[in-house]
Design an enzyme around this catalytic site. Sequence first.
Site, mmCIF file in Angstrom:
data_model
loop_
_atom_site.group_PDB
_atom_site.id
_atom_site.type_symbol
_atom_site.label_atom_id
_atom_site.label_comp_id
_atom_site.label_asym_id
_atom_site.label_seq_id
_atom_site.Cartn_x
_atom_site.Cartn_y
_atom_site.Cartn_z
ATOM 1 N N TYR A 174 -5.524 -9.457 -2.779
ATOM 2 C CA TYR A 174 -4.472 -8.618 -2.811
ATOM 3 C C TYR A 174 -3.740 -8.738 -1.475
ATOM 4 O O TYR A 174 -2.361 -8.774 -1.518
ATOM 5 C CB TYR A 174 -4.956 -6.967 -2.906
ATOM 6 C CG TYR A 174 -3.909 -5.984 -3.000
ATOM 7 C CD1 TYR A 174 -3.331 -5.860 -3.980
ATOM 8 C CD2 TYR A 174 -3.521 -5.164 -2.100
ATOM 9 C CE1 TYR A 174 -2.174 -4.956 -4.219
ATOM 10 C CE2 TYR A 174 -2.644 -4.155 -2.159
ATOM 11 C CZ TYR A 174 -2.077 -4.201 -3.038
ATOM 12 O OH TYR A 174 -0.974 -3.056 -3.416
ATOM 13 N N GLY A 175 -4.309 -8.895 -0.484
ATOM 14 C CA GLY A 175 -3.613 -9.168 0.972
ATOM 15 C C GLY A 175 -2.767 -10.385 0.987
ATOM 16 O O GLY A 175 -1.456 -10.315 1.090
#
Length: 267
Positions: A174-175
């Site tokens: 996600y990051g």
Amino acid sequence: MTKTNTSNPDTDLSGIHIVVTGASSGIGLAMAEGLLRAGATVALASRPGVKLDNQVKRLKSSGLNAYGLPLDVRSETSVADSVEWVQRTWGKLDVLVNNAGIGMRTVNKRFMVEPQPFFQVTPDGFRNLIDTNLTGYFLVARGFTPLMIKQGHGKIINIMINRETTMCKGFIPYGPSGSGAESLSYIMAEDLRPYGITVNMLLPGGATDTGMIPEDLKRQIKSPLLRPRVMVEPIIFLASSMSDGITAERITALEFSKWRIKYNTVD
């Protein structure tokens, strides 16, 4: 009353046609509804299904100019079909809001309390999230940009995540998808300057009460969750004539009033 009253004609979006991806729930739905109530014509783009159909029906029953647009942002064919629909139905697109995305729960359902190191993430889980959150932004923007270039104007608004999240333990992939989307946005803004098309970024500014956070984990978050509606005022501004000429800006919804004063856009 179906339309939001506004004393500022610059934020009246009548005649403005907008596509919002990931608009069947959460932040996307809140933004789409806010834009509709400001007078815009909005296509809620999302994977087809009952959830999308029900929201479009609800909005239409309130007298709002809402359309359902089935779209899988991971598919070039689906994007091409959406572009063709916009050209055939509207003949133009004033604003594209790239919002569709999936969260960490798709690779680790307990990511809030049991962070998983990157080397335990499955390749399929990594690819699926990147394909949706990053490649999806690229494919949708790539699909609609030629229409904007041809018509001589357009605005693209990419929804971002907090930079802290891009460095948070256990937040692969996600990051990285957020970091990639931010870089993509800055480069898009530069590539499109010669065509008079603007590209800006908008993010809530904190953990937001959406389906990306499982219900049983929400109580683990110490600070109160933001409501998706925090995005409404800034998205209306970015879609309106008040943002004309503004590009490559990264705006946090929680700090929108301060940003406007700093940027000198307040009358």
